[in-house]
Design a protein around this motif. Structure first.
Motif, short mmCIF file in Angstrom:
data_model
loop_
_atom_site.label_atom_id
_atom_site.label_comp_id
_atom_site.label_asym_id
_atom_site.label_seq_id
_atom_site.Cartn_x
_atom_site.Cartn_y
_atom_site.Cartn_z
N UNK A 241 78.70 59.92 114.30
CA UNK A 241 77.99 59.81 115.57
C UNK A 241 78.33 58.57 116.38
N UNK A 242 79.30 57.78 115.90
CA UNK A 242 79.70 56.56 116.60
C UNK A 242 81.18 56.67 116.97
N UNK A 243 81.46 57.50 117.97
CA UNK A 243 82.84 57.85 118.29
C UNK A 243 83.65 56.66 118.80
N UNK A 244 83.05 55.82 119.63
CA UNK A 244 83.81 54.68 120.15
C UNK A 244 84.15 53.68 119.05
N UNK A 245 83.20 53.41 118.17
CA UNK A 245 83.47 52.50 117.06
C UNK A 245 84.53 53.09 116.14
N UNK B 185 72.77 38.24 99.98
CA UNK B 185 71.58 37.42 100.25
C UNK B 185 70.30 38.25 100.33
N UNK B 186 70.42 39.57 100.13
CA UNK B 186 69.24 40.42 100.05
C UNK B 186 68.70 40.92 101.37
N UNK B 187 69.55 40.98 102.41
CA UNK B 187 69.10 41.47 103.71
C UNK B 187 69.29 42.99 103.82
N UNK B 188 68.31 43.65 104.43
CA UNK B 188 68.50 45.03 104.86
C UNK B 188 69.29 45.00 106.16
N UNK B 189 70.08 46.07 106.41
CA UNK B 189 71.00 46.06 107.54
C UNK B 189 70.67 47.16 108.54
N UNK B 190 70.70 46.80 109.82
CA UNK B 190 70.69 47.75 110.92
C UNK B 190 71.94 47.44 111.74
N UNK B 191 72.76 48.45 112.00
CA UNK B 191 74.03 48.24 112.68
C UNK B 191 73.91 48.53 114.18
N UNK B 192 74.55 47.70 114.99
CA UNK B 192 74.66 48.02 116.42
C UNK B 192 76.05 48.55 116.74
N UNK B 193 76.08 49.43 117.72
CA UNK B 193 77.27 50.20 118.07
C UNK B 193 78.18 49.40 119.02
N UNK B 194 79.29 50.04 119.42
CA UNK B 194 80.25 49.41 120.32
C UNK B 194 80.80 50.41 121.32
N UNK B 195 81.18 49.89 122.50
CA UNK B 195 82.01 50.63 123.43
C UNK B 195 83.47 50.38 123.08
N UNK B 196 84.36 51.20 123.64
CA UNK B 196 85.78 51.06 123.31
C UNK B 196 86.35 49.72 123.74
N UNK B 197 85.74 49.07 124.75
CA UNK B 197 86.24 47.77 125.18
C UNK B 197 85.71 46.63 124.32
#
Length: 358
Positions: free
Chosen positions: A321-325, A74-86
């Motif tokens: 750099x996203x160890x929990x994810x 659909x032509x969107x640029x993406x910014x990702x959000x991280x996660x905790x292990x839970x």
């Protein structure tokens, strides 16, 4: 040997319509039945794009590539959000001036995202799309101020086309695409074959036929990844969705999950991701973190318990750099707790888990 999990056969239906999805749609909104969850996502995003001049989406780092694909298409640029292990999302306030839409999800039925942050998104005019594929039957499975509610019922029941999309404020401003008849035929043929084979006594011949039907369903999935658009559903699938016994589904899944929590052995070889069941949640699966996932999956499958990994790392995802994810992707695995099974089946799963420990 007892077999637990795998593709859903087509289940018996109720005489009257449940009205479940219709009840979730506001009077001023619109519900559409689509060919798949990604078709539903794409319809919602195309509709939103008609008035979205920024087109920057805040999306989960832990997700399926088929969730991200509609944003890209659909032509969107993406910014990702991280996660905790839970599996709690880690939102970053610094993106609030950059994004125009946020995608949220309650994983495996458990909604753990920060609603205060999403409230702030709403106050800034940022649109909210919630993928409810995992949380559609949880009482808190839909954020009340969503602009779009999308998902698929294929993880919950046997249906060829399981997609749905709800626009909560007004009607969709574009038409759905025509159904892809080849994909639907492959899905329908595979499910009908598995439904018939489920009634047969186990044998090498039956197992081979089940394997062929499962391969047909997987081929249909690969086809869908190439051809998905905002295709509408087929009449038979809509009829199944409208006449399914959702109250039994919710009751049985909660009972099965509670049984697994109560009787699952504890070990340093695996851990339960969601180790309590609140009054709101209807779980989609019983999800674990496993140290040696390959050997665990093989062990369970040899004893008739299907174990599934949601999901492999998609092409848009960078885990540096996203160890929990990264931990989630590398260790997560899910076991069945669905309405096909009862307490005896759940105790069997727990016994197999005890055997794995030993």
């Amino acid at each position: 040997m007892r077999q637990i999990g795998g593709y859903f056969p087509i289940a018996p239906l109720t005489d009257s319509e449940s009205g479940y999805l219709e009840a979730l749609c506001p009077e001023e909104g619109e519900l559409r039945y689509l060919m798949s969850g990604r078709c539903a996502n794409y319809l919602a995003l195309k509709d939103n794009a008609l008035s979205d001049t920024k087109k920057v989406a805040y999306v989960p780092l832990y997700t399926c590539e088929t969730v991200i694909a509609p944003f890209v298409k659909a032509g969107y640029s993406l910014i990702f959000y991280d996660f905790k292990k839970d599996m709690t999302p880690v939102f970053d306030r610094s993106v609030l001036d950059k994004i125009s839409i946020i995608s949220i999800c309650g994983y495996y039925g458990f909604s753990r995202y920060d609603r205060d942050f999403v409230d702030e998104c709403v106050s800034r005019g940022i649109k909210v799309i919630e993928d409810t594929t995992h949380s559609i039957f949880s009482k808190d499975g839909i954020y009340p101020k969503c602009d779009y509610v999308v998902g698929s019922l294929r993880k919950w029941l046997g249906v060829a086309a399981g997609g749905f999309a709800i626009k909560t404020k007004g009607k969709f401003n574009l038409s759905s695409a025509p159904i892809h008849s080849e994909h639907i035929k492959m899905r329908s043929d595979g499910l009908k074959e598995l439904t018939l084979l489920a009634k047969e006594a186990p044998s090498p011949e039956v197992d081979e036929e089940k394997k062929k039907a499962s391969e047909l369903l997987w081929d249909s999935e690969m086809l869908l990844r190439r051809i998905f658009d905002c295709q509408e559903s087929d009449e038979e699938s809509v009829n199944i969705i409208k006449h399914f016994d959702y109250e039994n589904l919710r009751k049985r899944r909660r009972e099965n999950y509670s049984c697994l929590l109560e009787n699952c052995p504890r070990s340093d070889k695996f851990s339960i991701v969601f180790d309590s069941l609140d009054s709101e949640t209807v779980p989609s699966h019983f999800t674990l973190y496993v140290e040696d996932r390959a050997s665990f999956k093989e062990f369970m499958e040899e004893r008739g318990v299907h174990a599934t990994t949601y999901w492999p790392v998609g092409p848009e995802v960078n885990l540096t750099g996203h160890d929990d994810a990264a931990f989630i992707y590398n260790h997560v695995i899910s076991l069945p707790c669905d309405q096909r099974y009862n307490r005896e089946d759940m105790l069997y799963i727990c016994e197999v888990l005890s055997q794995y420990i030993r």
